[in-house]
Design a protein around this motif. Structure first.
Motif, PDB file in Angstrom:
ATOM      1  N   ASP A  66       0.902  -1.343   0.073  1.00 47.84           N
ATOM      2  CA  ASP A  66       0.159   0.156  -0.006  1.00 47.84           C
ATOM      3  C   ASP A  66       0.839   1.301   0.060  1.00 47.84           C
ATOM      4  O   ASP A  66       1.926   1.400   1.090  1.00 47.84           O
ATOM      5  CB  ASP A  66      -0.937   0.000   1.091  1.00 47.84           C
ATOM      6  CG  ASP A  66      -2.203   0.976   1.126  1.00 47.84           C
ATOM      7  OD1 ASP A  66      -1.912   2.282   0.681  1.00 47.84           O
ATOM      8  OD2 ASP A  66      -3.162   0.527   1.227  1.00 47.84           O
ATOM      9  N   THR A 126      -7.988  -1.849   1.979  1.00 42.34           N
ATOM     10  CA  THR A 126      -7.458  -2.889   1.031  1.00 42.34           C
ATOM     11  C   THR A 126      -8.029  -4.257   0.965  1.00 42.34           C
ATOM     12  O   THR A 126      -8.534  -4.851   0.197  1.00 42.34           O
ATOM     13  CB  THR A 126      -5.899  -2.892   0.965  1.00 42.34           C
ATOM     14  OG1 THR A 126      -5.658  -1.450   1.089  1.00 42.34           O
ATOM     15  CG2 THR A 126      -5.194  -3.440  -0.148  1.00 42.34           C
ATOM     16  N   GLU A 176      -1.055  -7.906   1.839  1.00 38.61           N
ATOM     17  CA  GLU A 176      -0.983  -6.668   1.973  1.00 38.61           C
ATOM     18  C   GLU A 176       0.109  -6.069   2.961  1.00 38.61           C
ATOM     19  O   GLU A 176       0.003  -6.286   3.953  1.00 38.61           O
ATOM     20  CB  GLU A 176      -2.415  -5.977   2.261  1.00 38.61           C
ATOM     21  CG  GLU A 176      -1.914  -4.301   2.003  1.00 38.61           C
ATOM     22  CD  GLU A 176      -3.089  -3.434   2.517  1.00 38.61           C
ATOM     23  OE1 GLU A 176      -3.815  -3.924   3.455  1.00 38.61           O
ATOM     24  OE2 GLU A 176      -3.061  -2.313   2.142  1.00 38.61           O
TER      25      GLU A 176
HETATM   26 MG    MG Z   1      -4.209  -0.686   2.533  1.00 45.88          MG
END
Ligand code: MG
Ligand code: ZN
Length: 357
Positions: A37, A131, A245
């Motif tokens: 991210d 996300t 992530e």
């Molecule tokens: Mg994120």
């Protein structure tokens, strides 16, 4: 003459076998999508300069670029950016798993599930954050984290690992989603040790009440989570989809702290290494590393390669609109080269599996 024809026959047979094996190797069975991210090229390079050894990301074979703008903004947020990668539609900032007109759109994870693949995710933030939510939930606002948690129960996802226990157990509606998950045959755990003891079946690992700590404080959550996910998901003979992530690279950008950026990139890169090693051992595995957007407008105007130091300059406390790199490896990775929309990453993953929307 008899001997020659036998040799010819054997040649034909071996040619046939090798063609069949090749054809099987070309089919993508497993996809591991790793999202840094806020991880632009400067964030990755900050990690490369700081690290005594080459990064795992440097092992990747194909590099492309993703245009990250959202449906309503030059600069995307993580929910519209996540939704583009997960569902293949550009939506408005703040929206999760929906098109701008609030119609729910199936994610690549849900499509994989509908095709009998195993599915999972591992994140270093709340599992209800923007996300991961983009892959599992359908809500008009990323701030509806309790509704996003409830969407996990509808999703049928096999494995999810991260923080966010409060959104499951301390809710305004009084539901205890951890108990509801148990009644749906999930093993629900709250420590990495308990997670490591799970050997099969569906699992939810909610490892913090809210967000897990920074890289140094979370005991290799990402790496351990990826190992466990691969162990559990790869039991499905048809294959799997796993999303991982590195959530806090973005947060480091928002506070303009280059040390925090480096630590989070290096932590994420270890998870990339686990994915690449799995792909080496398991033909038919595609690994894609991407970002949803860049954060901080980071540039590195000077540095010293030998001393592994650099000077960092940030231009904003927010996200920026520049394209971000896509790195790919393994079966079918060639099609991820070149410039594409962020939604093109979804399109290519779907194409790799051979699934329809
Ligand atoms: Mg994120
Ligand atoms: Zn952000």
């Amino acid at each position: 003459m008899k001997r020659i024809s036998l040799t010819a026959k054997l040649l034909f047979i071996s040619l046939f076998i090798s063609l069949t094996i090749n054809a099987q190797e070309q089919k993508v069975k497993n996809i591991i999508l790793l999202i840094g991210d806020g991880m632009g090229i400067a964030q990755v390079y900050a990690g490369m300069v700081s690290s005594p050894a080459p990064l795992n990301i440097e092992r990747m074979k194909t590099v492309g670029f993703s245009k990250t703008y959202s449906a309503n903004d030059f600069t995307t947020d993580s929910s519209a950016g996540g939704t583009a990668l997960a569902c293949g539609v550009k939506t408005n900032n703040g929206m999760v798993g929906m098109s701008p007109d609030t119609v729910a759109v199936n994610s690549i994870m849900q499509i994989a599930k509908n095709n009998d693949l195993a599915t999972g995710l591992v994140v270093s933030c709340n599992v209800t954050h923007a996300t991961p939510a983009s892959f599992v939930a359908h809500q008009p606002s990323r701030s509806m984290t309790e509704a996003i948690a409830a969407d996990y129960l509808k999703s049928g996802i096999d494995v999810f690992i991260g923080g966010g226990r409060n959104d499951f157990e301390k809710r305004k509606d009084g539901r205890n989603l951890s108990e509801e998950l148990r009644s749906k045959d999930y093993t629900v755990v709250h420590t990495l040790e308990a997670m490591n003891r799970v050997q099969s079946g569906k699992m939810a690992a909610l490892l913090a009440d809210n967000h897990p700590g920074k890289a140094a404080e979370r005991d290799n959550l990402l790496v351990k989570g990826v190992y466990k996910s691969l162990e559990l998901l790869s039991k499905n003979e048809k294959g799997f989809f796993l999303m991982v992530e590195g959530s806090q690279i973005d947060w480091a950008g928002h506070v303009n702290q280059s040390d925090y950026v480096v630590n989070e990139v290096l932590d994420f890169d270890k998870a990339v290494g686990v994915a690449l090693d799995f792909a080496d051992r398991n033909p038919g595995t595609l690994v894609v590393v991407v970002a949803d957007h860049e954060t901080g407008g980071l540039t590195l105007p000077k540095g010293d390669i030998a001393k592994r130091t650099f000077k960092a300059k940030f231009s904003t406390l927010k996200h920026t609109g520049v394209p971000v790199p896509i790195y790919s490896y393994g079966t079918g990775s060639e099609i991820f080269g070149g410039f594409m929309q962020n939604t093109g990453v979804f399109d290519r993953m779907l194409q790799s599996y051979g699934f329809g929307k």
